[in-house]
Design a protein around this motif. Structure first.
Motif, PDB file in Angstrom:
ATOM      1  N   TYR A  39       0.862  -1.181   0.000  1.00 34.18           N
ATOM      2  CA  TYR A  39       0.000   0.000   0.000  1.00 34.18           C
ATOM      3  C   TYR A  39       0.897   1.229   0.000  1.00 34.18           C
ATOM      4  O   TYR A  39       1.862   1.298   0.761  1.00 34.18           O
ATOM      5  CB  TYR A  39      -0.919   0.012   1.228  1.00 34.18           C
ATOM      6  CG  TYR A  39      -2.036  -0.996   1.141  1.00 34.18           C
ATOM      7  CD1 TYR A  39      -3.241  -0.666   0.540  1.00 34.18           C
ATOM      8  CD2 TYR A  39      -1.868  -2.278   1.639  1.00 34.18           C
ATOM      9  CE1 TYR A  39      -4.265  -1.601   0.440  1.00 34.18           C
ATOM     10  CE2 TYR A  39      -2.880  -3.218   1.539  1.00 34.18           C
ATOM     11  CZ  TYR A  39      -4.074  -2.881   0.940  1.00 34.18           C
ATOM     12  OH  TYR A  39      -5.080  -3.804   0.840  1.00 34.18           O
ATOM     13  N   GLU A  40       0.612   2.196  -0.855  1.00 32.52           N
ATOM     14  CA  GLU A  40       1.441   3.400  -0.935  1.00 32.52           C
ATOM     15  C   GLU A  40       1.138   4.386   0.177  1.00 32.52           C
ATOM     16  O   GLU A  40       2.011   5.139   0.599  1.00 32.52           O
ATOM     17  CB  GLU A  40       1.239   4.079  -2.293  1.00 32.52           C
ATOM     18  CG  GLU A  40       1.775   3.249  -3.440  1.00 32.52           C
ATOM     19  CD  GLU A  40       1.489   3.876  -4.789  1.00 32.52           C
ATOM     20  OE1 GLU A  40       1.098   5.066  -4.845  1.00 32.52           O
ATOM     21  OE2 GLU A  40       1.658   3.178  -5.799  1.00 32.52           O
ATOM     22  N   ARG A  41      -0.101   4.378   0.634  1.00 32.95           N
ATOM     23  CA  ARG A  41      -0.483   5.294   1.715  1.00 32.95           C
ATOM     24  C   ARG A  41      -1.624   4.703   2.511  1.00 32.95           C
ATOM     25  O   ARG A  41      -2.416   3.911   2.004  1.00 32.95           O
ATOM     26  CB  ARG A  41      -0.835   6.674   1.174  1.00 32.95           C
ATOM     27  CG  ARG A  41      -2.052   6.693   0.297  1.00 32.95           C
ATOM     28  CD  ARG A  41      -2.283   8.070  -0.279  1.00 32.95           C
ATOM     29  NE  ARG A  41      -3.540   8.103  -1.015  1.00 32.95           N
ATOM     30  CZ  ARG A  41      -4.253   9.178  -1.200  1.00 32.95           C
ATOM     31  NH1 ARG A  41      -3.844  10.339  -0.712  1.00 32.95           N
ATOM     32  NH2 ARG A  41      -5.380   9.136  -1.865  1.00 32.95           N
ATOM     33  N   VAL A  42      -1.677   5.125   3.762  1.00 32.25           N
ATOM     34  CA  VAL A  42      -2.745   4.731   4.671  1.00 32.25           C
ATOM     35  C   VAL A  42      -3.354   6.012   5.209  1.00 32.25           C
ATOM     36  O   VAL A  42      -2.634   6.903   5.666  1.00 32.25           O
ATOM     37  CB  VAL A  42      -2.206   3.867   5.841  1.00 32.25           C
ATOM     38  CG1 VAL A  42      -3.310   3.566   6.840  1.00 32.25           C
ATOM     39  CG2 VAL A  42      -1.564   2.597   5.313  1.00 32.25           C
ATOM     40  N   LEU A  43      -4.663   6.099   5.154  1.00 33.66           N
ATOM     41  CA  LEU A  43      -5.378   7.229   5.726  1.00 33.66           C
ATOM     42  C   LEU A  43      -6.068   6.729   6.986  1.00 33.66           C
ATOM     43  O   LEU A  43      -6.972   5.891   6.914  1.00 33.66           O
ATOM     44  CB  LEU A  43      -6.399   7.784   4.733  1.00 33.66           C
ATOM     45  CG  LEU A  43      -5.824   8.265   3.405  1.00 33.66           C
ATOM     46  CD1 LEU A  43      -6.953   8.663   2.451  1.00 33.66           C
ATOM     47  CD2 LEU A  43      -4.874   9.434   3.616  1.00 33.66           C
ATOM     48  N   ALA A  44      -5.605   7.201   8.134  1.00 26.98           N
ATOM     49  CA  ALA A  44      -6.143   6.766   9.425  1.00 26.98           C
ATOM     50  C   ALA A  44      -7.103   7.822   9.950  1.00 26.98           C
ATOM     51  O   ALA A  44      -6.763   9.006   9.989  1.00 26.98           O
ATOM     52  CB  ALA A  44      -5.003   6.553  10.418  1.00 26.98           C
ATOM     53  N   CYS A  45      -8.280   7.381  10.350  1.00 24.16           N
ATOM     54  CA  CYS A  45      -9.238   8.316  10.936  1.00 24.16           C
ATOM     55  C   CYS A  45      -9.976   7.629  12.074  1.00 24.16           C
ATOM     56  O   CYS A  45      -9.980   6.411  12.182  1.00 24.16           O
ATOM     57  CB  CYS A  45     -10.199   8.868   9.879  1.00 24.16           C
ATOM     58  SG  CYS A  45     -11.065   7.640   8.918  1.00 24.16           S
TER      59      CYS A  45
END
Length: 197
Positions: A39-45
């Motif tokens: 995965y190139e990026r992870v968006l954590a919320c």
């Protein structure tokens, strides 16, 4: 003089130059595995509805992962088990929300200049990048597995029939990736992989 503060639960930290968020069971372990697997990026919320909306808005779609009280929310692609991330990435962007870990990441990112994501799986890489604090905490128990097994999170996972995740998350230095918060905006932390040094 340097100061080290340790919070054992998600809390609003004092402003700091460097923060390491560690939620071994399981958010930070899962994020490290996701980045290590491509995965190139992870968006954590922190919020489920926010995660769903964010996944819909990502150009080309995003893989939606997470949990609430150890259970994958309805309609999510993946849960929060790092074992689900051992194969090839299902996309380039992962949106993740968890009961505690992602909230701690977003909170830390709002109060620190640099935020690293630590777990036992990337212990050596993370420690090399930001210092030896994680190792000092880990030495409080005879083994990583013993420390994790004594936690409330391990009891919750045991009750949810997910005890294998405790053993999986106890594997030390299995990954050579250090997830780092690259940006935070509107309650969403962007996480990318930084090479170990």
């Amino acid at each position: 003089m340097s100061r080290i503060d340790v919070a054992f639960a998600p809390a609003k930290p004092d402003d700091a130059s460097v923060a390491v968020v560690i939620d071994v069971l399981r958010a930070t372990t899962t994020i490290a595995y996701a980045l290590a697997q491509g995965y190139e990026r992870v968006l954590a919320c922190g919020d489920i509805d926010q995660a769903r909306e964010l996944a819909r808005r990502v150009n080309g779609g995003a893989v939606l992962a997470g949990e609430r009280e150890c259970v994958k929310p309805e309609g999510f692609d993946l849960g929060n088990s790092p074992r689900e991330f051992e194969g090839p990435a299902l996309g380039t962007t992962l949106v993740i929300t968890t009961t505690n870990g992602t909230r701690a990441i977003v909170t830390a990112a709002a109060h620190a200049e640099t935020v690293a994501i630590g777990s036992l799986a990337n212990l050596t890489s993370c420690a090399a990048r930001v210092g030896r604090a994680a190792e000092a905490i880990a030495r409080g128990f005879e083994s990583a597995g013993d420390g994790l097994a004594a936690s409330k999170s391990a009891r919750n996972l045991r009750d949810a029939n997910l005890l294998d995740d405790v053993r999986f998350c106890a594997r030390e230095s299995a990954l050579d990736v250090v997830p780092m918060v690259a940006d935070v905006d509107a309650g969403v932390a962007l996480i990318t992989a930084a090479p170990s040094r």
